[in-house]
Design an enzyme around this catalytic site. Structure first.
Site, short mmCIF file in Angstrom:
data_model
loop_
_atom_site.label_atom_id
_atom_site.label_comp_id
_atom_site.label_asym_id
_atom_site.label_seq_id
_atom_site.Cartn_x
_atom_site.Cartn_y
_atom_site.Cartn_z
CE1 TYR A 33 1.05 -0.23 4.44
CE2 TYR A 33 -0.03 1.91 4.37
CZ TYR A 33 0.78 1.00 5.02
OH TYR A 33 1.33 1.32 6.22
NE ARG A 52 6.97 3.98 0.50
CZ ARG A 52 6.69 4.82 1.50
NH1 ARG A 52 7.62 5.11 2.39
NH2 ARG A 52 5.49 5.34 1.64
NE ARG A 101 -6.00 -19.89 4.11
CZ ARG A 101 -5.18 -20.77 4.70
NH1 ARG A 101 -5.26 -22.05 4.39
NH2 ARG A 101 -4.30 -20.36 5.60
CE LYS A 151 3.21 3.13 3.19
NZ LYS A 151 3.34 3.14 4.64
CD GLU A 183 9.69 1.75 10.63
OE1 GLU A 183 9.67 2.71 9.83
OE2 GLU A 183 9.56 0.57 10.28
N1 PDD Z 1 2.81 5.06 7.28
N2 PDD Z 1 7.43 3.80 8.94
C1 PDD Z 1 6.29 3.08 8.92
C2 PDD Z 1 6.24 1.77 9.62
C3 PDD Z 1 5.16 3.58 8.22
O1 PDD Z 1 4.02 2.86 8.19
C4 PDD Z 1 5.23 4.85 7.59
C5 PDD Z 1 4.07 5.42 6.83
C6 PDD Z 1 6.45 5.56 7.67
C7 PDD Z 1 6.63 6.90 7.00
O2 PDD Z 1 6.69 6.78 5.60
P1 PDD Z 1 6.19 7.96 4.65
O3 PDD Z 1 6.95 9.16 5.06
O4 PDD Z 1 6.53 7.50 3.30
O5 PDD Z 1 4.70 8.12 4.91
C8 PDD Z 1 7.52 5.00 8.33
C9 PDD Z 1 1.62 5.54 6.58
C10 PDD Z 1 1.46 7.01 6.64
C11 PDD Z 1 0.40 4.78 7.10
O6 PDD Z 1 0.53 3.58 7.28
O7 PDD Z 1 -0.66 5.38 7.29
#
Ligand code: PDD
Length: 287
Positions: A33, A52, A101, A151, A183
């Site tokens: 996503y 990304r 599945r 992601k 993070e």
């Molecule tokens: N999340 N680290 C994690 C684990 C994240 O899920 C996100 C973003 C970031 C920051 O990435 P970016 O600057 O590209 O948004 C770092 C999004 C906003 C979410 O899951 O809603």
């Protein structure tokens, strides 16, 4: 006004926007996503998010069902059809619906990926009052899988982390592995000490934030010193400032970690300045 959602080439009223129960996103969390912010009806950092997305898909051997240009057109159409001024677009691509599945990946020739995108309107997103008071975080163990640079939609543990934070009277959680902060649950983590901005280096352990990349670039341009390296909670407790970055929070000051105030306990000058610069500069390049 009913929300219009994009599903596999169609713009549909949200009640009609559905995917199969056999979709691998639903059964296996086999999907990726992106979250892209919208300010003044325009998309922030779109090229970074599109790039990304391609990388996440490639790492999982999934073909991209759209080109970056097609994605931009879809996002713009959704913003227009839903009349979004400030808010975000959520995009999800999964390995599709093989009709049963099965753990094995289906043949992409017979199982096209599923693509879904929708908007969330958040009027006044850039003027969040929280940015003036800052957020409080707790620390939790980082027990996520080893490829956090992809992601994926596996967000159960980050959701649990947010609930742990809420229960503790905080706003979010910073995750810690082998003694070092990785993070935040949905954002990248930073501390500031003696004017130096410190944030974890890139690797498989963290998501390569698009906001992180932009903020570090703007910081360097403003002659600020950036150190990309791991830091401990002990180091964070001695920091002058702390903050997070993400597409939805931009730059957000952190004023307490595990109940102890960071610095003065109010948003610091570096985080405040970086938020201003990020919003100003990214609005200029918004599409
Ligand atoms: N999340 N680290 C994690 C684990 C994240 O899920 C996100 C973003 C970031 C920051 O990435 P970016 O600057 O590209 O948004 C770092 C999004 C906003 C979410 O899951 O809603």
């Amino acid at each position: 006004m009913t929300r219009i959602v994009y599903v596999n080439g169609h713009y549909l009223p949200e009640a009609e926007a559905t995917v199969s129960v056999f979709d691998r996103g639903f059964l296996m969390a086999d999907g990726v996503y992106e979250v892209t912010s919208v300010l003044d009806g325009k998309l922030l950092d779109f090229p970074g998010h599109a790039l990304r997305l391609e990388r996440s898909l490639a790492e999982l051997d999934m073909a991209s069902p759209v080109t970056p240009d097609e994605l931009l057109a879809i996002f713009r159409e959704l913003v227009a059809q839903n009349g979004v001024t400030d808010g975000m677009i959520y995009l999800q691509i999964t390995r599709g619906n093989p009709g049963d599945r099965d753990f094995a990946f289906p043949d992409p020739a017979s199982t096209p990926s599923t693509i879904v995108a929708f908007t969330q309107s958040k009027p006044g997103l850039a003027d969040s009052p929280v940015a003036k008071s800052g957020i409080k975080v707790i620390s939790i163990d980082d027990i996520r899988w080893g490829r956090r640079d992809i992601k994926t939609v596996q967000l159960l543990y980050p959701s649990m982390g947010k609930m742990m934070a809420k229960k503790a009277g905080a706003d979010d959680a910073w995750m810690v592995q082998d003694g070092f902060v990785t993070e935040g649950t949905s954002n990248n983590a930073y501390i500031v000490k003696g004017g130096r901005i410190i944030t974890r280096h890139l690797g498989h352990e963290i998501l390569h934030g698009i906001t992180r990349a932009a903020v570090l670039r703007f910081a360097a341009e403003a002659q600020m010193v950036v150190e990309e390296r791991a830091f401990t909670l002990a180091e964070a407790s001695q920091a002058d400032e702390a903050f997070i970055t993400s597409a939805s929070a931009f730059v957000m000051p952190v004023v307490a970690i595990d109940g102890a105030t960071v610095g003065s306990g109010t948003p610091g000058p570096v985080a405040t300045r970086l938020r201003e610069i990020y919003l100003e500069e990214s609005r200029k390049t918004a599409l």
